[in-house]
Each structure stands twice: as C-alpha cells, then as structure tokens.
Write a protein that holds these residues in place. Sequence first.
Motif, PDB file in Angstrom:
ATOM      1  N   MET A 133       0.845  -1.184   0.000  1.00 56.36           N
ATOM      2  CA  MET A 133       0.000   0.000   0.000  1.00 56.36           C
ATOM      3  C   MET A 133       0.881   1.235   0.000  1.00 56.36           C
ATOM      4  SD  MET A 133      -3.323   1.057   1.090  1.00 56.36           S
ATOM      5  CE  MET A 133      -3.803   2.737   1.009  1.00 56.36           C
ATOM      6  N   LYS A 134       0.573   2.155  -0.887  1.00 58.81           N
ATOM      7  CA  LYS A 134       1.304   3.424  -0.927  1.00 58.81           C
ATOM      8  C   LYS A 134       0.911   4.255   0.290  1.00 58.81           C
ATOM      9  CE  LYS A 134       1.512   3.270  -5.858  1.00 58.81           C
ATOM     10  NZ  LYS A 134       2.292   3.570  -6.875  1.00 58.81           N
ATOM     11  N   ASP A 135       1.751   5.223   0.661  1.00 54.58           N
ATOM     12  CA  ASP A 135       1.450   6.046   1.834  1.00 54.58           C
ATOM     13  C   ASP A 135       0.250   6.956   1.547  1.00 54.58           C
ATOM     14  OD1 ASP A 135       2.627   9.071   1.456  1.00 54.58           O
ATOM     15  OD2 ASP A 135       3.752   7.589   0.282  1.00 54.58           O
ATOM     16  N   ILE A 136      -0.385   7.431   2.604  1.00 56.56           N
ATOM     17  CA  ILE A 136      -1.643   8.167   2.491  1.00 56.56           C
ATOM     18  C   ILE A 136      -1.494   9.451   1.667  1.00 56.56           C
ATOM     19  CG2 ILE A 136      -1.427   9.434   4.656  1.00 56.56           C
ATOM     20  CD1 ILE A 136      -4.503   8.775   5.040  1.00 56.56           C
TER      21      ILE A 136
ATOM     22  N   GLN B 105      -7.865   2.381   7.346  1.00 57.18           N
ATOM     23  CA  GLN B 105      -7.822   1.562   8.557  1.00 57.18           C
ATOM     24  C   GLN B 105      -7.725   0.096   8.174  1.00 57.18           C
ATOM     25  OE1 GLN B 105     -11.424   2.311  10.716  1.00 57.18           O
ATOM     26  NE2 GLN B 105     -11.041   4.484  10.940  1.00 57.18           N
ATOM     27  N   ASN B 106      -7.235  -0.709   9.095  1.00 61.01           N
ATOM     28  CA  ASN B 106      -7.246  -2.159   8.901  1.00 61.01           C
ATOM     29  C   ASN B 106      -8.623  -2.680   9.292  1.00 61.01           C
ATOM     30  OD1 ASN B 106      -4.574  -2.461   8.015  1.00 61.01           O
ATOM     31  ND2 ASN B 106      -3.842  -2.344  10.127  1.00 61.01           N
TER      32      ASN B 106
ATOM     33  N   LEU C  20      -9.606  -0.762   4.877  1.00 58.59           N
ATOM     34  CA  LEU C  20     -10.809   0.047   4.696  1.00 58.59           C
ATOM     35  C   LEU C  20     -10.343   1.428   4.273  1.00 58.59           C
ATOM     36  CD1 LEU C  20     -13.842   0.723   4.935  1.00 58.59           C
ATOM     37  CD2 LEU C  20     -13.427   1.185   7.363  1.00 58.59           C
ATOM     38  N   LEU C  21     -10.770   1.860   3.070  1.00 61.03           N
ATOM     39  CA  LEU C  21     -10.424   3.180   2.553  1.00 61.03           C
ATOM     40  C   LEU C  21     -11.699   4.020   2.527  1.00 61.03           C
ATOM     41  CD1 LEU C  21      -8.458   0.989   1.123  1.00 61.03           C
ATOM     42  CD2 LEU C  21      -7.784   2.942  -0.238  1.00 61.03           C
ATOM     43  N   GLN C  22     -11.718   5.073   3.344  1.00 58.47           N
ATOM     44  CA  GLN C  22     -12.875   5.961   3.415  1.00 58.47           C
ATOM     45  C   GLN C  22     -12.503   7.293   2.772  1.00 58.47           C
ATOM     46  OE1 GLN C  22     -13.109   5.535   7.771  1.00 58.47           O
ATOM     47  NE2 GLN C  22     -15.234   4.904   7.457  1.00 58.47           N
ATOM     48  N   PHE C  23     -13.115   7.567   1.634  1.00 58.02           N
ATOM     49  CA  PHE C  23     -12.887   8.818   0.916  1.00 58.02           C
ATOM     50  C   PHE C  23     -14.067   9.744   1.165  1.00 58.02           C
ATOM     51  CE2 PHE C  23     -10.242   5.841  -1.380  1.00 58.02           C
ATOM     52  CZ  PHE C  23      -9.155   6.591  -1.789  1.00 58.02           C
ATOM     53  N   PHE C  24     -13.777  10.976   1.564  1.00 57.77           N
ATOM     54  CA  PHE C  24     -14.804  11.989   1.755  1.00 57.77           C
ATOM     55  C   PHE C  24     -14.645  13.003   0.629  1.00 57.77           C
ATOM     56  CE2 PHE C  24     -14.028   9.962   5.761  1.00 57.77           C
ATOM     57  CZ  PHE C  24     -15.309   9.726   6.232  1.00 57.77           C
ATOM     58  N   VAL C  25     -15.671  13.083  -0.213  1.00 53.25           N
ATOM     59  CA  VAL C  25     -15.605  13.817  -1.471  1.00 53.25           C
ATOM     60  C   VAL C  25     -16.707  14.870  -1.511  1.00 53.25           C
ATOM     61  CG1 VAL C  25     -15.762  13.525  -3.980  1.00 53.25           C
ATOM     62  CG2 VAL C  25     -14.682  11.761  -2.605  1.00 53.25           C
ATOM     63  N   ASP C  26     -16.412  15.989  -2.170  1.00 52.18           N
ATOM     64  CA  ASP C  26     -17.406  17.061  -2.301  1.00 52.18           C
ATOM     65  C   ASP C  26     -17.287  17.690  -3.686  1.00 52.18           C
ATOM     66  OD1 ASP C  26     -19.487  18.657  -1.473  1.00 52.18           O
ATOM     67  OD2 ASP C  26     -18.303  19.879  -0.108  1.00 52.18           O
ATOM     68  N   LYS C  27     -18.237  18.557  -3.984  1.00 52.46           N
ATOM     69  CA  LYS C  27     -18.210  19.379  -5.195  1.00 52.46           C
ATOM     70  C   LYS C  27     -18.313  20.830  -4.765  1.00 52.46           C
ATOM     71  CE  LYS C  27     -21.573  18.663  -7.749  1.00 52.46           C
ATOM     72  NZ  LYS C  27     -22.702  18.489  -8.583  1.00 52.46           N
ATOM     73  N   ASP C  28     -17.833  21.721  -5.597  1.00 59.43           N
ATOM     74  CA  ASP C  28     -17.877  23.141  -5.257  1.00 59.43           C
ATOM     75  C   ASP C  28     -19.292  23.691  -5.136  1.00 59.43           C
ATOM     76  OD1 ASP C  28     -15.451  24.172  -4.605  1.00 59.43           O
ATOM     77  OD2 ASP C  28     -14.906  24.746  -6.635  1.00 59.43           O
ATOM     78  N   CYS C  29     -20.144  23.352  -6.082  1.00 57.93           N
ATOM     79  CA  CYS C  29     -21.472  23.968  -6.081  1.00 57.93           C
ATOM     80  C   CYS C  29     -22.532  23.000  -5.580  1.00 57.93           C
ATOM     81  CB  CYS C  29     -21.824  24.471  -7.481  1.00 57.93           C
ATOM     82  SG  CYS C  29     -21.608  23.233  -8.762  1.00 57.93           S
ATOM     83  N   GLY C  30     -23.091  23.305  -4.419  1.00 54.76           N
ATOM     84  CA  GLY C  30     -24.245  22.580  -3.925  1.00 54.76           C
ATOM     85  C   GLY C  30     -24.007  21.256  -3.233  1.00 54.76           C
TER      86      GLY C  30
ATOM     87  N   ASN D 116      -2.480   0.459  -9.027  1.00 52.83           N
ATOM     88  CA  ASN D 116      -2.046  -0.612  -8.123  1.00 52.83           C
ATOM     89  C   ASN D 116      -1.674  -0.051  -6.742  1.00 52.83           C
ATOM     90  OD1 ASN D 116      -1.651  -3.288  -7.525  1.00 52.83           O
ATOM     91  ND2 ASN D 116       0.501  -3.267  -8.158  1.00 52.83           N
ATOM     92  N   ILE D 117      -2.580   0.733  -6.176  1.00 52.57           N
ATOM     93  CA  ILE D 117      -2.324   1.450  -4.931  1.00 52.57           C
ATOM     94  C   ILE D 117      -2.433   0.543  -3.712  1.00 52.57           C
ATOM     95  CG2 ILE D 117      -3.267   3.245  -3.418  1.00 52.57           C
ATOM     96  CD1 ILE D 117      -3.770   4.891  -5.964  1.00 52.57           C
ATOM     97  N   VAL D 118      -3.371  -0.392  -3.722  1.00 54.28           N
ATOM     98  CA  VAL D 118      -3.615  -1.244  -2.559  1.00 54.28           C
ATOM     99  C   VAL D 118      -3.212  -2.679  -2.886  1.00 54.28           C
ATOM    100  CG1 VAL D 118      -5.335  -2.022  -0.894  1.00 54.28           C
ATOM    101  CG2 VAL D 118      -5.589   0.213  -1.964  1.00 54.28           C
ATOM    102  N   ASP D 119      -2.410  -3.268  -1.998  1.00 55.58           N
ATOM    103  CA  ASP D 119      -2.049  -4.679  -2.145  1.00 55.58           C
ATOM    104  C   ASP D 119      -3.153  -5.521  -1.528  1.00 55.58           C
ATOM    105  OD1 ASP D 119       0.461  -3.837  -3.138  1.00 55.58           O
ATOM    106  OD2 ASP D 119       1.231  -3.660  -1.093  1.00 55.58           O
ATOM    107  N   GLY D 120      -3.709  -6.436  -2.289  1.00 53.75           N
ATOM    108  CA  GLY D 120      -4.726  -7.327  -1.749  1.00 53.75           C
ATOM    109  C   GLY D 120      -6.110  -6.707  -1.760  1.00 53.75           C
TER     110      GLY D 120
END
Length: 153
Positions: free
Chosen positions: A1-4, A28-29, A35-45, A67-71
């Motif tokens: 796994m590459k660093d954050i 997190q493991n 477990l990869l938790q991405f929090f994403v937004d858009k500029d408008c609305g 190939n960011i995550v092994d397994g």
Amino acid sequence: MKDIKTVESIVGSALVGSGFELIDLIIQNQGSKKLLQFFVDKDCGGINLDECEKASRLIDSILEMENIVDGAYILEVSSPGVKRVLKKPAHFQKYIGERAKITLKMPIENRANFTGVITAANDTEMTLEDGTNKFVFKYEDIKKAHLDPVLEF
C-alpha cells in the motif's frame, strides 16, 4: 500500500478533473483487508448519492490502475457532512464566518481545544474568535479541525 499522502495526491488529482474535490481520506485495517474511506465534495451545492456512486467508480478504477492497494480492500465514498474536516488553507478560507472546532498539536496555556467562528484565513494561518478572545493559529500547529455548526431542529 502506498502512503496516504501519495494516495491523496493521485486520487485527488483525478477527482478534480471530474469536478470533485477530495476532502479527507481515512485508511484503517479491517481484518485482513484495508478500509479506505474517501470523503468527497463538489464546489457547487454539495454532493448527492448519485455523485458519490460516480466518484466511487472513478476512485475504484484509479486504485486498480495505479495498483495502490495490495490485496483486498473495502472502499467507502461519502459526503464530508456538516462537521466536515478542514485541512487545507482553502478549506478555512471557504468557511470564514462559520463555527469550527480546532485541536492543536501542542497545548497553549494548558489548552488544546478551541471552538469559535473562523474570522480570517490566509495561506499560513487562520483566526478563530470565541466571542471573548481572538486566536491566531498557524496551520502547521493544528492537529485537526472541523466545522462545528449549531444545529437547530
């Protein structure tokens, strides 16, 4: 796994091209998986469920191509919510006039937690006022920060 930071950079750049912004990433493991938790937004609305799904497909393809995550991994993509994390100077600048909670890396006069309104922000520091006092914090001294709105029902 590459660093954050590398993951944030690769995925964040790709999301910008599709009209999204990566606000935060938590890794997190979860048993034998990540477990990869991405929090994403858009500029408008803000971001809705369909857009979260679109961002999820995009992120998943980036993770596979690069190939960011092994397994095996679990991918979660969601809105940052009303108590969104503030990480970048642009986040603080965008929410001038909003209430926030700041936790410092090192306490000042035995105090590490501050809540107040963001009254100013530039590329190196932000100002928080709690109604009585004005505090100026350099971003490098902030451990974590998030919006802390007063919710009325």
